[in-house]
Design a protein around this motif. Structure first.
Motif, PDB file in Angstrom:
ATOM      1  N   LEU A  19       0.831  -1.204   0.000  1.00 20.55           N
ATOM      2  CA  LEU A  19       0.000   0.000   0.000  1.00 20.55           C
ATOM      3  C   LEU A  19       0.868   1.258   0.000  1.00 20.55           C
ATOM      4  O   LEU A  19       0.614   2.209  -0.751  1.00 20.55           O
ATOM      5  N   LEU A  20       1.879   1.266   0.846  1.00 20.00           N
ATOM      6  CA  LEU A  20       2.760   2.433   0.930  1.00 20.00           C
ATOM      7  C   LEU A  20       3.512   2.653  -0.380  1.00 20.00           C
ATOM      8  O   LEU A  20       3.677   3.787  -0.844  1.00 20.00           O
ATOM      9  N   ALA A  21       3.959   1.561  -1.010  1.00 17.44           N
ATOM     10  CA  ALA A  21       4.679   1.673  -2.278  1.00 17.44           C
ATOM     11  C   ALA A  21       3.787   2.231  -3.378  1.00 17.44           C
ATOM     12  O   ALA A  21       4.269   2.864  -4.322  1.00 17.44           O
ATOM     13  N   ALA A  22       2.471   2.003  -3.239  1.00 20.38           N
ATOM     14  CA  ALA A  22       1.523   2.506  -4.238  1.00 20.38           C
ATOM     15  C   ALA A  22       1.104   3.944  -3.969  1.00 20.38           C
ATOM     16  O   ALA A  22       0.315   4.513  -4.725  1.00 20.38           O
ATOM     17  N   GLY A  23       1.605   4.529  -2.880  1.00 17.99           N
ATOM     18  CA  GLY A  23       1.304   5.922  -2.592  1.00 17.99           C
ATOM     19  C   GLY A  23       0.316   6.161  -1.480  1.00 17.99           C
ATOM     20  O   GLY A  23      -0.152   7.297  -1.291  1.00 17.99           O
ATOM     21  N   ALA A  24      -0.005   5.135  -0.717  1.00 16.87           N
ATOM     22  CA  ALA A  24      -0.959   5.313   0.374  1.00 16.87           C
ATOM     23  C   ALA A  24      -0.368   6.221   1.456  1.00 16.87           C
ATOM     24  O   ALA A  24       0.835   6.205   1.726  1.00 16.87           O
ATOM     25  N   ASP A  25      -1.227   7.017   2.058  1.00 14.51           N
ATOM     26  CA  ASP A  25      -0.844   7.851   3.197  1.00 14.51           C
ATOM     27  C   ASP A  25      -0.667   6.934   4.410  1.00 14.51           C
ATOM     28  O   ASP A  25      -1.589   6.201   4.780  1.00 14.51           O
ATOM     29  N   ALA A  26       0.507   6.960   5.000  1.00 12.95           N
ATOM     30  CA  ALA A  26       0.784   6.083   6.134  1.00 12.95           C
ATOM     31  C   ALA A  26      -0.228   6.282   7.266  1.00 12.95           C
ATOM     32  O   ALA A  26      -0.557   5.340   7.993  1.00 12.95           O
ATOM     33  N   LYS A  27      -0.736   7.521   7.413  1.00 11.91           N
ATOM     34  CA  LYS A  27      -1.701   7.791   8.475  1.00 11.91           C
ATOM     35  C   LYS A  27      -3.059   7.148   8.204  1.00 11.91           C
ATOM     36  O   LYS A  27      -3.882   7.034   9.121  1.00 11.91           O
ATOM     37  N   ALA A  28      -3.294   6.741   6.949  1.00 18.63           N
ATOM     38  CA  ALA A  28      -4.573   6.121   6.590  1.00 18.63           C
ATOM     39  C   ALA A  28      -4.570   4.626   6.860  1.00 18.63           C
ATOM     40  O   ALA A  28      -5.594   3.960   6.695  1.00 18.63           O
ATOM     41  N   ILE A  29      -3.417   4.087   7.256  1.00 21.81           N
ATOM     42  CA  ILE A  29      -3.294   2.661   7.573  1.00 21.81           C
ATOM     43  C   ILE A  29      -3.252   2.512   9.082  1.00 21.81           C
ATOM     44  O   ILE A  29      -2.369   3.054   9.752  1.00 21.81           O
ATOM     45  N   ARG A  30      -4.219   1.781   9.617  1.00 20.33           N
ATOM     46  CA  ARG A  30      -4.321   1.630  11.073  1.00 20.33           C
ATOM     47  C   ARG A  30      -4.427   0.151  11.443  1.00 20.33           C
ATOM     48  O   ARG A  30      -4.955  -0.657  10.686  1.00 20.33           O
ATOM     49  N   PHE A  31      -3.926  -0.177  12.611  1.00 21.88           N
ATOM     50  CA  PHE A  31      -4.094  -1.510  13.178  1.00 21.88           C
ATOM     51  C   PHE A  31      -4.870  -1.371  14.485  1.00 21.88           C
ATOM     52  O   PHE A  31      -4.554  -0.499  15.303  1.00 21.88           O
ATOM     53  N   ASP A  32      -5.867  -2.215  14.672  1.00 27.18           N
ATOM     54  CA  ASP A  32      -6.571  -2.185  15.953  1.00 27.18           C
ATOM     55  C   ASP A  32      -5.875  -3.132  16.929  1.00 27.18           C
ATOM     56  O   ASP A  32      -4.821  -3.695  16.626  1.00 27.18           O
ATOM     57  N   THR A  33      -6.452  -3.286  18.093  1.00 25.34           N
ATOM     58  CA  THR A  33      -5.835  -4.111  19.134  1.00 25.34           C
ATOM     59  C   THR A  33      -6.616  -5.398  19.373  1.00 25.34           C
ATOM     60  O   THR A  33      -6.612  -5.939  20.473  1.00 25.34           O
ATOM     61  N   ALA A  34      -7.264  -5.892  18.316  1.00 26.57           N
ATOM     62  CA  ALA A  34      -8.068  -7.109  18.462  1.00 26.57           C
ATOM     63  C   ALA A  34      -7.236  -8.263  19.009  1.00 26.57           C
ATOM     64  O   ALA A  34      -7.717  -9.066  19.822  1.00 26.57           O
ATOM     65  N   HIS A  35      -5.974  -8.369  18.574  1.00 29.45           N
ATOM     66  CA  HIS A  35      -5.115  -9.491  18.976  1.00 29.45           C
ATOM     67  C   HIS A  35      -4.816  -9.507  20.473  1.00 29.45           C
ATOM     68  O   HIS A  35      -4.369 -10.529  21.010  1.00 29.45           O
ATOM     69  N   LYS A  36      -5.069  -8.380  21.148  1.00 29.55           N
ATOM     70  CA  LYS A  36      -4.864  -8.328  22.594  1.00 29.55           C
ATOM     71  C   LYS A  36      -6.132  -8.707  23.350  1.00 29.55           C
ATOM     72  O   LYS A  36      -6.108  -8.844  24.582  1.00 29.55           O
ATOM     73  N   ARG A  37      -7.229  -8.856  22.616  1.00 29.51           N
ATOM     74  CA  ARG A  37      -8.509  -9.168  23.259  1.00 29.51           C
ATOM     75  C   ARG A  37      -9.064 -10.524  22.836  1.00 29.51           C
ATOM     76  O   ARG A  37     -10.109 -10.938  23.310  1.00 29.51           O
ATOM     77  N   THR A  38      -8.356 -11.213  21.949  1.00 31.57           N
ATOM     78  CA  THR A  38      -8.786 -12.542  21.517  1.00 31.57           C
ATOM     79  C   THR A  38      -8.249 -13.595  22.487  1.00 31.57           C
ATOM     80  O   THR A  38      -7.260 -13.351  23.188  1.00 31.57           O
ATOM     81  N   PRO A  39      -8.870 -14.778  22.539  1.00 29.63           N
ATOM     82  CA  PRO A  39      -8.363 -15.841  23.420  1.00 29.63           C
ATOM     83  C   PRO A  39      -6.907 -16.207  23.124  1.00 29.63           C
ATOM     84  O   PRO A  39      -6.140 -16.504  24.027  1.00 29.63           O
ATOM     85  N   LEU A  40      -6.533 -16.178  21.839  1.00 30.84           N
ATOM     86  CA  LEU A  40      -5.151 -16.399  21.445  1.00 30.84           C
ATOM     87  C   LEU A  40      -4.494 -15.043  21.216  1.00 30.84           C
ATOM     88  O   LEU A  40      -4.871 -14.303  20.302  1.00 30.84           O
ATOM     89  N   ARG A  41      -3.508 -14.696  22.018  1.00 30.39           N
ATOM     90  CA  ARG A  41      -2.831 -13.414  21.867  1.00 30.39           C
ATOM     91  C   ARG A  41      -1.917 -13.495  20.639  1.00 30.39           C
ATOM     92  O   ARG A  41      -0.931 -14.223  20.636  1.00 30.39           O
ATOM     93  N   GLY A  42      -2.267 -12.748  19.614  1.00 24.58           N
ATOM     94  CA  GLY A  42      -1.554 -12.832  18.353  1.00 24.58           C
ATOM     95  C   GLY A  42      -0.489 -11.773  18.181  1.00 24.58           C
ATOM     96  O   GLY A  42      -0.229 -10.954  19.064  1.00 24.58           O
ATOM     97  N   GLN A  43       0.134 -11.772  16.996  1.00 18.80           N
ATOM     98  CA  GLN A  43       1.212 -10.832  16.681  1.00 18.80           C
ATOM     99  C   GLN A  43       0.695  -9.453  16.310  1.00 18.80           C
ATOM    100  O   GLN A  43       1.373  -8.447  16.538  1.00 18.80           O
ATOM    101  N   VAL A  44      -0.489  -9.391  15.714  1.00 14.91           N
ATOM    102  CA  VAL A  44      -0.968  -8.141  15.144  1.00 14.91           C
ATOM    103  C   VAL A  44      -2.492  -8.138  15.114  1.00 14.91           C
ATOM    104  O   VAL A  44      -3.123  -9.196  15.102  1.00 14.91           O
ATOM    105  N   GLY A  45      -3.062  -6.932  15.129  1.00 14.10           N
ATOM    106  CA  GLY A  45      -4.513  -6.807  15.060  1.00 14.10           C
ATOM    107  C   GLY A  45      -5.006  -6.673  13.632  1.00 14.10           C
ATOM    108  O   GLY A  45      -4.252  -6.834  12.658  1.00 14.10           O
TER     109      GLY A  45
END
Length: 380
Positions: A19-45
């Motif tokens: 996305l960034l290589a295609a010109g996306a605004d970095a501020k328009a890309i967000r990650f939530d914290t779902a992985h901290k609230r799931t039964p399996l604590r994952g690497q990323v939301g």
């Protein structure tokens, strides 16, 4: 890229870099914290990318999940003719749902590359779908921008529009017995394995395991995991069992769950030692996702139907007996139709991707993201 449920970090990073290589605004890309609230604590939301619209129209969302089932870890994709398979016969391909994730990514990249007219757009890549739709369940809905139309790309043919899906309930059962020497004093023990075996046999014998049809109602159940025991010379005192129940009918699903619990409690009473002592059972469960059914007249269904037709295919409406991220999107108040991305034999070592159907899904995804031309109105 490996990325079983909870381990989607490298895949999410790849999508972000594209996305960034295609010109996306970095501020328009967000990650939530779902992985901290799931039964399996994952690497990323869950990953969210929003593009402003260039025409006046309701916001649209395209989504897919990043994770694969464990059998796909180690996949070695190879193309043979019109199909992509894993060169390793011991692994699945992982097209479920990397093909769907790529359809969504392709739409975003093409729109940015050609600066195509479009309504306001949200692109969502979820995590932990394969272990109970956990990413979608714990999604930060506020990041999505209140989409009016949502389209989920997952398994199957691109002419299949899934407008409903079953509900699923997961059950964890701890069976406790009494340990004893299996050769010297077996009569002093209470086998947790015997209790579990009797319970499962009870369910099978009485029609509450597998494909269930009772009084005009339908559902399924499965005991999928049994763990316990460490030696043959010890009467096993603990067994851990995981099971599930599914049905489009919430009341019947609850009935299946009740029967599973009752079978284990009956089994406890059947096994005792020489002193009359018995084991015990503890049952915990949770609703992974509830069933849903959209009307064929739901706006997202009608728009998806038109897009499939415009791309030269004949749409087929379907109801799924498995869960989809759409189950939770609907629960969150976002009506979502699911479209296939060309995957075949998902969750199997024979999994394949039909390239022709995948490219058709890409066309449909781009059509849905840009919106039908007759609905476009230039901004003033």
């Amino acid at each position: 890229m490996p990325g079983a449920s909870g381990g989607e970090g490298s895949v999410a990073q790849f999508v972000k870099e594209q996305l960034l290589a295609a010109g996306a605004d970095a501020k328009a890309i967000r990650f939530d914290t779902a992985h901290k609230r799931t039964p399996l604590r994952g690497q990323v939301g869950n990953m969210v990318f929003k593009l402003p619209g260039t025409v006046r129209a309701p916001r649209r969302m395209l989504m897919a999940h990043l994770d694969t089932v464990p059998i796909c870890v180690g996949s070695k994709p190879v193309r043979k003719g019109n199909l992509v398979r894993s060169a390793d016969p011991k692994t699945g391909l992982g097209a479920d749902d990397r093909a769907g994730a790529a359809v969504v990514l392709n739409a975003a990249l093409q729109i940015m590359k050609d600066d195509l007219p479009r309504p306001p757009l949200t692109f969502l890549w979820t995590v932990q779908e394969e272990i109970g739709l956990q990413g979608a369940r714990c999604a930060s809905v506020g990041l999505l921008g209140k989409p009016a139309l949502a389209f989920n790309f997952d398994g199957g043919s691109p002419d299949k529009l899934t407008i409903g899906a079953t509900g699923g309930y997961r059950i964890a059962i701890d069976v406790h017995g009494i340990a004893s020497h299996a050769g010297g004093a077996p009569e002093r023990g209470v086998s947790a394995i015997s209790i579990a075996a009797l319970a499962i046999a009870d369910l099978q014998r009485n029609g509450w395991h597998g494909d269930i049809h009772k009084d005009g109602k339908h559902g399924t159940s499965n005991v999928g995991i049994i763990q316990g025991g460490a030696a043959t010379n010890v009467v096993t005192d603990h067994v851990f069992v995981k099971a599930e129940a599914r049905s489009h009918d919430a009341k019947f699903r609850a009935k299946i769950v009740k029967e599973i619990e009752a079978a284990f409690r009956r089994a406890v009473k059947e096994v005792s030692n020489v002193d009359g002592k018995r084991g015990s059972v503890k049952v915990d469960g949770r609703l992974d996702y509830d069933s849903f059914a959209l009307s064929p007249d739901e706006p997202c269904v009608k728009v998806a139907h038109e897009a499939v037709v415009d791309c030269g295919l004949q749409p087929q409406l379907a109801i799924a007996n498995g869960g989809l991220d759409a189950n939770w999107m609907v629960k969150h108040g976002i009506a979502t139709v699911t479209i296939g991305a060309g995957q075949l034999n998902q969750h199997m070592v024979t999994e394949a991707l039909d390239i022709k159907k995948y490219l058709a899904a890409c066309n449909i995804g781009l059509h849905l993201a840009t919106g039908a031309s007759e609905n476009r109105k230039p901004k003033t």
